[in-house]
Scaffold this active site. Structure first.
Site, PDB file in Angstrom:
ATOM      1  N   ASP A 186      40.963  44.573  12.970  1.00  0.00           N
ATOM      2  CA  ASP A 186      42.415  44.511  12.993  1.00  0.00           C
ATOM      3  C   ASP A 186      42.931  45.322  11.793  1.00  0.00           C
ATOM      4  O   ASP A 186      42.146  45.740  10.937  1.00  0.00           O
ATOM      5  CB  ASP A 186      42.847  43.045  12.908  1.00  0.00           C
ATOM      6  CG  ASP A 186      44.357  42.859  12.998  1.00  0.00           C
ATOM      7  OD1 ASP A 186      45.013  43.684  13.668  1.00  0.00           O
ATOM      8  OD2 ASP A 186      44.875  41.916  12.389  1.00  0.00           O
ATOM      9  N   ASP A 202      46.729  44.924   9.950  1.00  0.00           N
ATOM     10  CA  ASP A 202      47.515  44.079   9.039  1.00  0.00           C
ATOM     11  C   ASP A 202      46.814  42.743   8.811  1.00  0.00           C
ATOM     12  O   ASP A 202      46.431  42.048   9.755  1.00  0.00           O
ATOM     13  CB  ASP A 202      48.903  43.833   9.625  1.00  0.00           C
ATOM     14  CG  ASP A 202      49.730  45.103   9.697  1.00  0.00           C
ATOM     15  OD1 ASP A 202      50.413  45.430   8.729  1.00  0.00           O
ATOM     16  OD2 ASP A 202      49.655  45.789  10.748  1.00  0.00           O
ATOM     17  N   ASP A 221      42.441  38.688  11.601  1.00  0.00           N
ATOM     18  CA  ASP A 221      43.078  37.534  10.961  1.00  0.00           C
ATOM     19  C   ASP A 221      44.096  36.821  11.833  1.00  0.00           C
ATOM     20  O   ASP A 221      44.523  35.716  11.509  1.00  0.00           O
ATOM     21  CB  ASP A 221      43.797  37.990   9.684  1.00  0.00           C
ATOM     22  CG  ASP A 221      45.070  38.763   9.997  1.00  0.00           C
ATOM     23  OD1 ASP A 221      44.987  39.777  10.733  1.00  0.00           O
ATOM     24  OD2 ASP A 221      46.154  38.344   9.547  1.00  0.00           O
TER      25      ASP A 221
END
Length: 256
Positions: free
Chosen positions: A24, A26, A205
């Site tokens: 991922d 961000d 996340d």
């Protein structure tokens, strides 16, 4: 609590003799910031990624638009998947777009949601190519239900879209059977990695990354980036992007 990936790099490297790394952006490669345009990749993280692509196939799957995440990382050998995997591009002409028939409808709904959010201080609407996001990170806590209600009302009027919850964001996107998990499986097949018996590692996340963790639960390694324990389909954890960078560097060293 699931074990730390940093404390188990050697074990993960042994389990993934020929890995492919999916990340991922961000909250994984960069810290979460109040204004998403300020989420810039650090020089040291970019260097870690450049070293990583010399050892393994690498793909970055982000909720950001494809061009946005590609420009921020700026490494040609990486495969990029924007809009939660709806828009994929990579080396040697790799290309896939999902749900292009929804684009005119999203244009119309963008204006509709914009009107609904007017007057909510701190709310920010972001049109991505394949989705519309309502950010509430800078909204007073007492006003957050107004943002959620506005997005839900629009979603209720348009059954062709689904509402997705992320970190301080609600997002509307085409209601089709596609997510980051499906995108990872497509990439494994499209890049010929399944035939090569390569074992995927996915690091993320957000809630959207759970789709990828579940998709790879039996065939790969999921690593959740979070400072707080939470229910997850991942097998290992890292606390923050600085730990992600350390893990990638130690993984590269173990693979050499």
């Amino acid at each position: 609590m699931i074990p730390s990936a940093l404390k188990n790099v050697q074990e993960i490297a042994r389990r993934t003799d020929r890995p492919a790394i999916f990340l991922d952006y961000d909250g994984t490669l960069t810290p979460i910031v109040s204004h998403p345009e300020n989420a810039l990749l650090s020089d040291s993280m970019q260097q870690a990624l450049q070293e990583l692509v010399l050892q393994a196939p690498v793909a970055i799957l982000s909720g950001r638009d494809l061009d946005d995440v590609r420009q921020r990382v700026d490494i040609g050998a990486i495969v990029y998947a924007g809009s939660h995997g709806f828009d994929i591009a990579g080396p040697r002409g790799l290309r896939k777009e999902m749900a292009t028939e929804f684009l005119p409808r999203l244009d119309m709904i963008e204006k509709e949601l914009g009107k609904q959010l007017t007057g909510i201080a701190g709310a920010r609407m972001e049109r991505k190519r394949f989705s519309i996001a309502a950010h509430y990170r800078n909204v007073n806590e007492s006003d957050v239900p107004k943002v959620e209600r506005a997005v839900s009302e629009v979603a209720a009027r348009h059954c062709e879209l689904r509402k997705m919850d992320g970190k301080k964001v609600y997002e509307l996107l085409p209601d089709i059977d596609w997510d980051k998990g499906k995108a990872v499986l497509w990439l494994l097949e499209g890049l010929g990695l399944q035939l090569a018996k390569i074992r995927p590692i996915y690091i993320g996340d957000d809630r959207t990354d759970e789709d990828a963790f579940r998709a790879l639960e039996k065939s790969g390694v999921g690593i959740l980036v979070s400072e707080e324990p939470r229910p997850t389909a991942a097998s290992y954890s890292l606390k923050e992007p600085t730990e992600v960078e350390r893990f990638l560097r130690e993984l590269v060293a173990a693979l050499r």
